[in-house]
Design a protein around this motif. Sequence first.
Motif, PDB file in Angstrom:
ATOM      1  N   GLY A  77       0.784  -1.224   0.000  1.00 26.58           N
ATOM      2  CA  GLY A  77       0.000   0.000   0.000  1.00 26.58           C
ATOM      3  C   GLY A  77       0.815   1.272   0.000  1.00 26.58           C
ATOM      4  N   ALA A  78       2.086   1.169   0.282  1.00 23.91           N
ATOM      5  CA  ALA A  78       2.965   2.348   0.369  1.00 23.91           C
ATOM      6  C   ALA A  78       3.541   2.710  -1.004  1.00 23.91           C
ATOM      7  N   ILE A  79       4.472   3.677  -0.988  1.00 21.95           N
ATOM      8  CA  ILE A  79       5.172   4.128  -2.187  1.00 21.95           C
ATOM      9  C   ILE A  79       6.666   3.837  -2.013  1.00 21.95           C
ATOM     10  N   VAL A  80       7.315   3.439  -3.087  1.00 21.20           N
ATOM     11  CA  VAL A  80       8.759   3.213  -3.015  1.00 21.20           C
ATOM     12  C   VAL A  80       9.419   3.803  -4.257  1.00 21.20           C
ATOM     13  N   GLN A  81      10.618   4.332  -4.065  1.00 20.94           N
ATOM     14  CA  GLN A  81      11.384   4.914  -5.165  1.00 20.94           C
ATOM     15  C   GLN A  81      12.703   4.153  -5.290  1.00 20.94           C
ATOM     16  N   ILE A  82      12.956   3.619  -6.472  1.00 21.43           N
ATOM     17  CA  ILE A  82      14.193   2.883  -6.729  1.00 21.43           C
ATOM     18  C   ILE A  82      15.072   3.751  -7.621  1.00 21.43           C
ATOM     19  N   ASN A  83      16.254   4.093  -7.120  1.00 22.49           N
ATOM     20  CA  ASN A  83      17.149   4.995  -7.835  1.00 22.49           C
ATOM     21  C   ASN A  83      18.150   4.253  -8.706  1.00 22.49           C
ATOM     22  N   CYS A  84      18.600   4.938  -9.735  1.00 27.58           N
ATOM     23  CA  CYS A  84      19.591   4.377 -10.661  1.00 27.58           C
ATOM     24  C   CYS A  84      20.471   5.518 -11.178  1.00 27.58           C
ATOM     25  N   THR A  85      21.765   5.372 -11.046  1.00 25.55           N
ATOM     26  CA  THR A  85      22.683   6.338 -11.656  1.00 25.55           C
ATOM     27  C   THR A  85      23.494   5.626 -12.722  1.00 25.55           C
TER      28      THR A  85
ATOM     29  N   ARG B 125       0.326   2.687 -11.934  1.00 24.30           N
ATOM     30  CA  ARG B 125       0.935   2.796 -10.601  1.00 24.30           C
ATOM     31  C   ARG B 125       2.431   3.046 -10.676  1.00 24.30           C
ATOM     32  N   PHE B 126       3.009   2.863 -11.879  1.00 18.96           N
ATOM     33  CA  PHE B 126       4.463   3.007 -12.037  1.00 18.96           C
ATOM     34  C   PHE B 126       4.779   4.307 -12.772  1.00 18.96           C
ATOM     35  N   SER B 127       5.823   4.982 -12.315  1.00 16.89           N
ATOM     36  CA  SER B 127       6.324   6.183 -13.001  1.00 16.89           C
ATOM     37  C   SER B 127       7.832   6.073 -13.084  1.00 16.89           C
ATOM     38  N   SER B 128       8.399   6.665 -14.133  1.00 13.40           N
ATOM     39  CA  SER B 128       9.853   6.673 -14.263  1.00 13.40           C
ATOM     40  C   SER B 128      10.309   8.089 -14.575  1.00 13.40           C
ATOM     41  N   PHE B 129      11.406   8.468 -13.937  1.00 16.62           N
ATOM     42  CA  PHE B 129      11.942   9.825 -14.051  1.00 16.62           C
ATOM     43  C   PHE B 129      13.352   9.772 -14.591  1.00 16.62           C
TER      44      PHE B 129
ATOM     45  N   LEU C 132       7.004   3.391  -7.562  1.00 18.07           N
ATOM     46  CA  LEU C 132       5.900   2.444  -7.515  1.00 18.07           C
ATOM     47  C   LEU C 132       4.931   2.885  -6.416  1.00 18.07           C
ATOM     48  N   LYS C 133       3.682   3.097  -6.804  1.00 20.41           N
ATOM     49  CA  LYS C 133       2.671   3.546  -5.839  1.00 20.41           C
ATOM     50  C   LYS C 133       1.726   2.402  -5.499  1.00 20.41           C
ATOM     51  N   GLU C 134       1.027   2.573  -4.381  1.00 13.27           N
ATOM     52  CA  GLU C 134       0.010   1.595  -3.961  1.00 13.27           C
ATOM     53  C   GLU C 134       0.539   0.169  -4.100  1.00 13.27           C
ATOM     54  N   LEU C 135       1.653  -0.052  -3.441  1.00 12.06           N
ATOM     55  CA  LEU C 135       2.359  -1.323  -3.600  1.00 12.06           C
ATOM     56  C   LEU C 135       1.468  -2.521  -3.313  1.00 12.06           C
ATOM     57  N   GLN C 136       1.640  -3.541  -4.153  1.00 12.50           N
ATOM     58  CA  GLN C 136       0.923  -4.798  -3.978  1.00 12.50           C
ATOM     59  C   GLN C 136       1.964  -5.904  -3.787  1.00 12.50           C
ATOM     60  N   MET C 137       1.522  -6.993  -3.183  1.00 23.41           N
ATOM     61  CA  MET C 137       2.452  -8.093  -2.921  1.00 23.41           C
ATOM     62  C   MET C 137       3.085  -8.583  -4.225  1.00 23.41           C
TER      63      MET C 137
ATOM     64  N   LEU D 265      13.200  -5.923  -4.645  1.00 22.31           N
ATOM     65  CA  LEU D 265      12.199  -5.232  -3.831  1.00 22.31           C
ATOM     66  C   LEU D 265      11.372  -6.254  -3.073  1.00 22.31           C
ATOM     67  N   ILE D 266      11.368  -6.120  -1.766  1.00 26.15           N
ATOM     68  CA  ILE D 266      10.596  -7.011  -0.901  1.00 26.15           C
ATOM     69  C   ILE D 266       9.421  -6.228  -0.349  1.00 26.15           C
TER      70      ILE D 266
END
Lengths: 115, 109
Positions: free
Chosen positions: B15-23, B59-63, B75-80, B105-106
């Motif tokens: 249900g939360a939001i997570v941001q995965i970074n990449c350089t 639910r997914f966005s990329s920047f 990733l928004k509104e995380l699901q299992m 991602l767990i």
Amino acid sequence: DVKVTQSSRYLVKRTGEKVFLECVQDMDHENMFWYRQDPGLGLRLIYFSYDVKMKEKGDIPEGYSVSREKKERFSLILESASTNQTSMYLCASSLAGEVPYNEQFFGPGTRLTVL
Amino acid sequence: GQNIDQPTEMTATEGAIVQINCTYQTSGFNGLFWYQQHAGEAPTFLSYNVLDGLEEKGRFSSFLSRSKGYSYLLLKELQMKDSASYLCAALDSNYQLIWGAGTKLIIKP
């Protein structure tokens, strides 16, 4: 839907054996790729092909060769398997063209163990 | 040399939001891909960015910030079912993909 299939999901071979991994795609893609995927490392490109009978070395071609006799089929060959070639092997295909947006479609992978 | 950096593992709550970074550091740049890979399965395409800014897809966005050599996947509104590895890959000047090692991602209930 694009479908990329690989001949085996799991394979166990002995050191020194010749190993063939087959990949077939059904969407008439020009480009085909072979990668290996190891824990903690990104996908590493072994070989790729932009056309029938054409091949280009990727980042880690040593110990491998490839064959592309037909557009839909791309084979990876380990001439003499070694234990350090134990890995997950992924095949992918994509359309050709001038555009850089070449989404790659992957097969399910072959987990190869060399004893 | 060419290099992609992303965190090895992240944990988030359903249900939360997570941001995965990449350089990324590449010889030339022709865009950045994000792929999702569930355990034991093939990677599947999520997004492609070549211009600066945010691309939203459900639910997914990329920047992407080209000047900073930086991208993130949101990733928004995380699901299992979002439990997977997320692979970042940059397209270099030769249109070769340079892949990161992936972020596992767990999702916890």
